[in-house]
Enzyme design. Structure first.
Site, short mmCIF file in Angstrom:
data_model
loop_
_atom_site.label_atom_id
_atom_site.label_comp_id
_atom_site.label_asym_id
_atom_site.label_seq_id
_atom_site.Cartn_x
_atom_site.Cartn_y
_atom_site.Cartn_z
N LEU A 1 5.32 58.32 -49.08
CA LEU A 1 4.30 59.08 -47.79
C LEU A 1 4.19 59.17 -46.87
O LEU A 1 4.15 60.20 -46.12
CB LEU A 1 2.75 59.70 -48.93
CG LEU A 1 2.88 59.82 -50.08
CD1 LEU A 1 1.44 60.15 -50.21
CD2 LEU A 1 3.32 61.38 -49.29
N GLY B 1 1.32 53.08 -41.43
CA GLY B 1 0.83 53.43 -40.64
C GLY B 1 0.19 51.70 -40.13
O GLY B 1 0.81 50.98 -40.18
N VAL C 1 2.32 54.41 -47.52
CA VAL C 1 1.81 54.66 -49.07
C VAL C 1 3.06 55.55 -49.38
O VAL C 1 3.74 55.95 -48.87
CB VAL C 1 -0.16 55.76 -47.85
CG1 VAL C 1 0.20 56.49 -49.20
CG2 VAL C 1 -0.26 54.83 -47.31
N LYS D 1 -1.39 52.49 -51.85
CA LYS D 1 -0.56 51.93 -50.13
C LYS D 1 -0.71 50.20 -50.58
O LYS D 1 -1.68 49.34 -50.77
CB LYS D 1 -2.22 52.44 -49.22
CG LYS D 1 -1.75 51.07 -47.76
CD LYS D 1 -3.45 51.52 -47.13
CE LYS D 1 -3.42 51.01 -45.67
NZ LYS D 1 -5.13 51.95 -45.09
N ASP E 1 -11.99 55.69 -36.13
CA ASP E 1 -10.91 55.53 -35.77
C ASP E 1 -10.22 56.90 -36.35
O ASP E 1 -9.41 56.85 -37.10
CB ASP E 1 -9.63 54.34 -36.50
CG ASP E 1 -8.07 54.49 -35.98
OD1 ASP E 1 -8.42 55.11 -34.81
OD2 ASP E 1 -7.83 54.08 -36.90
#
Length: 332
Positions: A35, A38, A43, A58, A155
């Site tokens: 997917l 980060g 993920v 994740k 964030d």
């Protein structure tokens, strides 16, 4: 590696880095597909054979390598188990394949699956007023819940917000969230630069209103399809902000540390640009104007104007933003 009972290994290719990532997961999770990736993990989506639902899994990125990364992993896990709100991603399961404390290295979080992140939506679709209003409203609802519990997200950005085909929005990635306290300054803040509030950039004590600034930047990006303040570094970030919104007044500058105040005063003086230049008429869909429900470009700009105040004392709170006519229509 000796796998624990009912676990299997699946290698996923990260198309961005071109590297294979091994997921060691319970056999109930199959059909893994990449997917996104980060700072805090990679993920994948998967099918859950037990619930027959599609989920997102994740894999935390080396969560115990540094004290800071361990804290982020712990913080995200605790918040995901604590936060219960329709606009905050739901944690369904968490596990590790490791069977002893000495070998404990991997942590996986299983969350509800959402079709897209907001970054993808922004760069693929032109959004009508109803959709813009609905997405901002849901973001604000999630933030209000977080703030009511005494936390600041810190964030918020399009890639940390996910949506589905019905335009339901959920906020995720709480690894940088913090409890409000009396002294929060930039040294304690590492959120993404483009969405970082002026008081953070300039080293002032900051509050939950940093999240409102981020939502304002995201709304502008949803309208313009480009980042509003794409600073190349922290100094350029301030230059981008002040050149668009104006050089702040003495009341604000006098709150800065002496070196910061000298720096801000040394820069060229800027007047505020008109908001019809910042978010031009051509970036809205005119056929979706709905004056009866206050869903107009004038109202969208007014909301932006109040969320993007350089001085946080003048900036909307989350309650103010939710009570604005452009978003209030969604709460009726």
């Amino acid at each position: 590696m000796n796998l624990p009972s009912k676990f299997h290994q699946v290698t996923i290719t990260d198309p961005i880095a071109g590297a294979g990532i091994t997921f060691t997961i319970p056999t109930r999770y199959v059909n893994l597909k990449f997917l996104n990736v980060g700072a805090q993990g990679i993920v994948v989506m998967a099918d859950d054979l037990v619930t027959t639902q599609r989920v997102a899994i994740k894999k935390m990125q080396q969560p115990f390598l540094l004290t800071m990364s361990a804290r982020r992993a712990y913080r995200e896990f605790i918040l995901l188990t604590t936060l219960k709100h329709p606009n905050i991603i739901r944690l369904l399961n968490a596990f590790t394949p490791d069977t002893s404390l000495s070998s404990f290295q991997e942590v996986y979080l299983v969350m509800e699956f959402m079709t897209h992140n907001l970054h993808e939506v922004i760069h693929r679709l032109r959004l009508d007023h109803e959709t813009l209003s609905f997405l901002v409203y849901q973001s604000l609802c999630a933030i209000k819940h977080l703030h009511n519990l005494g936390f600041i997200h810190r964030d918020l950005k399009p890639s940390n917000i996910v949506v589905n085909e019905r335009c339901v929005l959920k906020v995720l990635d709480f690894g940088l969230a913090r409890r409000r306290n009396v002294d929060m300054r930039m040294s304690d803040y590492v959120g993404t630069r483009y969405y970082r509030a002026p008081e953070v950039i300039l080293g002032l004590n900051y509050s939950e209103k940093v999240d409102i600034w981020s939502v304002g930047c995201i709304l502008a990006e949803m309208i313009n399809h480009t980042v509003l303040f794409p600073g190349k570094d922290i100094r350029d970030q301030w230059t981008q902000i002040s050149s668009v919104l104006r050089t702040p007044d003495d009341h604000f500058i006098n709150q800065l540390e002496p070196i910061g105040a000298v720096y801000v005063r040394s820069l060229p003086q800027h007047l505020a640009r008109a908001f019809n230049e910042i978010v031009p008429d051509s970036n809205f869909l005119p056929e979706t104007e709905n004056p009866k429900d206050h869903l107009t470009l004038h109202m969208a700009r007014d909301l932006l104007f109040n969320m993007l105040k350089i001085n946080p004392e003048e900036r909307y709170s989350v309650e103010d933003a939710l009570n604005h006519p452009y978003t209030m229509v969604q709460g009726r």
